[in-house]
Design an enzyme around this catalytic site. Structure first.
Site, PDB file in Angstrom:
ATOM      1  N   LEU A 205       0.871  -1.178   0.000  1.00 39.41           N
ATOM      2  CA  LEU A 205       0.000   0.000   0.000  1.00 39.41           C
ATOM      3  C   LEU A 205       0.906   1.226   0.000  1.00 39.41           C
ATOM      4  CD1 LEU A 205      -3.024   0.923   0.368  1.00 39.41           C
ATOM      5  CD2 LEU A 205      -2.564   0.921   2.826  1.00 39.41           C
ATOM      6  N   HIS A 206       0.845   2.028  -1.092  1.00 41.40           N
ATOM      7  CA  HIS A 206       1.754   3.172  -1.094  1.00 41.40           C
ATOM      8  C   HIS A 206       1.272   4.365  -1.911  1.00 41.40           C
ATOM      9  CE1 HIS A 206       2.843   1.593  -5.070  1.00 41.40           C
ATOM     10  NE2 HIS A 206       3.334   2.782  -5.319  1.00 41.40           N
ATOM     11  N   ARG A 207       0.260   4.221  -2.749  1.00 46.68           N
ATOM     12  CA  ARG A 207      -0.109   5.312  -3.655  1.00 46.68           C
ATOM     13  C   ARG A 207      -0.644   6.517  -2.884  1.00 46.68           C
ATOM     14  NH1 ARG A 207       0.245   4.586  -9.013  1.00 46.68           N
ATOM     15  NH2 ARG A 207       0.457   2.446  -9.748  1.00 46.68           N
ATOM     16  N   ARG A 238       7.070   5.245   2.275  1.00 54.03           N
ATOM     17  CA  ARG A 238       6.003   6.246   2.241  1.00 54.03           C
ATOM     18  C   ARG A 238       4.863   5.857   3.178  1.00 54.03           C
ATOM     19  NH1 ARG A 238       3.974  10.054  -1.314  1.00 54.03           N
ATOM     20  NH2 ARG A 238       1.751  10.423  -1.059  1.00 54.03           N
TER      21      ARG A 238
END
Length: 361
Positions: A205-207, A238
């Site tokens: 999960l990073h967007r 992130r």
């Protein structure tokens, strides 16, 4: 022929592995520029070692920052490199700030630009990556598309005469790595608490659209934590930074948190898993190639072929689904039937080099 590759983020380094291997022994000169967009060793240096890519000829060390500041710093740093090298082609990869900065620097110096992975579209203009893709495609001289769907998008935008379907270089890397992992019996490096011999999911999960909003990020983390099987969350820097800033605990419920994995270990982890939950474009496709069902935490996907037959299912707000439906979606088995090679035959890197040489005139 001299080609200058500009990369900066983890997915680009994986693609560079296929391209660098295709250049080896050809007599062409391949110069590599690393912008430093991903500067964490786990997201950068490890891939050069893993794929046997020579150290970058230039490492610009840009690092993180806002989109404008980061892209501007890259543009300023890339400009003198292109001017000094005067390559026949500047080759840019994917959809990051490194991609658009490299393309703009080359265009302004009248150096030919080729865009690898051209023509992908999410049609979500809230994604910075979508702007990078579209702008790069429209300023590039050669569009190296990975699929027929990408070719159709480029034709719809009036770019068909610049486009060639070379296949997807990620297939080259993924299948070669899969075969090596299976031959060696490589055990995946998983976070503590996840047993490779029992059912588990791999998650990333990073967007920005999922991590910049504290309410949404908390909801997604909570939905992952609520799943009925262990979830190996490979936490991008992130994600860790945003979760810490918002006071969101990642290590909760079903979640077992670990660092991003080298590519071989990632492939081994997906092969050992029951399935994947992600917002990553690359991991959606890798799950498909490795025969695992994927649940994508987004409203759309660039890789529409993965949706065929239920290999990939979009679930942008799993917290708003009934718990039983969400659990069944994320833990569903892989379908029995898959499309025949929508992403090519695993020799896209060779096609890239061949196309660059043939289009020089």
């Amino acid at each position: 022929m001299k080609v200058l590759s500009i990369v900066g983020a983890r997915p680009q380094l994986v693609k560079l592995g296929a391209v660098a291997a295709a250049f080896a022994g050809t007599g062409h000169r391949h110069v590599v520029v690393h912008t430093g967009q991903h500067y964490d060793p786990g997201l950068s240096d490890v891939f050069f070692r893993e794929f046997g890519i020579p150290e970058p000829d230039y490492h610009l060390g840009i690092g993180s920052g806002g989109h404008g500041a980061q892209t501007g710093a890259m543009l300023a740093a890339i400009d003198p490199v292109v001017a000094a090298e005067r390559p026949d082609w500047v080759l840019v990869y994917g959809d990051t700030n490194s991609t658009i900065a490299g393309a703009l620097a080359a265009v302004k110096l009248h150096v030919k630009v080729a865009h690898l992975e051209a023509g992908l579209r999410s049609f979500n203009r809230r994604m910075p990556e979508e702007h990078n893709r579209v702008l790069t495609d429209h300023c590039a001289d050669l569009l190296l598309a990975p699929t027929e769907e990408a070719m159709r998008h480029l034709a719809a935008e009036g770019l068909a005469d610049r486009a060639v379907n070379v296949g997807d270089v990620m297939v080259d890397v993924c299948l070669r790595t899969r075969d090596a992992v299976l031959a060696e019996g490589l055990r995946p490096a998983l976070p503590a608490g996840v047993d490779a011999d029992a059912p588990f999911l791999v998650a990333t999960l990073h967007r920005a659209e999922n991590t910049d909003d504290p309410e949404l990020l908390a909801a997604l983390v909570g939905a992952l934590a609520d799943l009925p099987v262990p979830v190996a969350l490979l936490a991008h820097p992130r994600l860790r930074a945003k979760a810490d800033g918002f006071g969101i605990k990642l290590d909760q419920g079903a979640l077992a948190v670990g660092d991003p994995l080298p590519y071989r270990d990632l492939v081994a982890a997906v092969l050992a898993s029951s399935g994947v939950v992600t917002d990553s474009g690359g991991l959606q496709k890798e799950a498909y190639l490795l025969g695992r069902a994927c649940t994508t935490l987004r409203t759309e996907t660039e890789w529409v072929e993965t949706l065929e037959g239920g290999w990939n299912v979009l679930a942008p707000r799993p917290d708003r689904l009934p718990a039983a439906e969400w659990h069944a979606t994320a833990t569903r088995p892989a379908p029995a039937v898959r499309l025949a090679d929508p992403y090519g035959d695993g020799r896209a890197g060779e096609a890239v080099v061949r196309t660059l040489a043939s289009r020089l005139g």
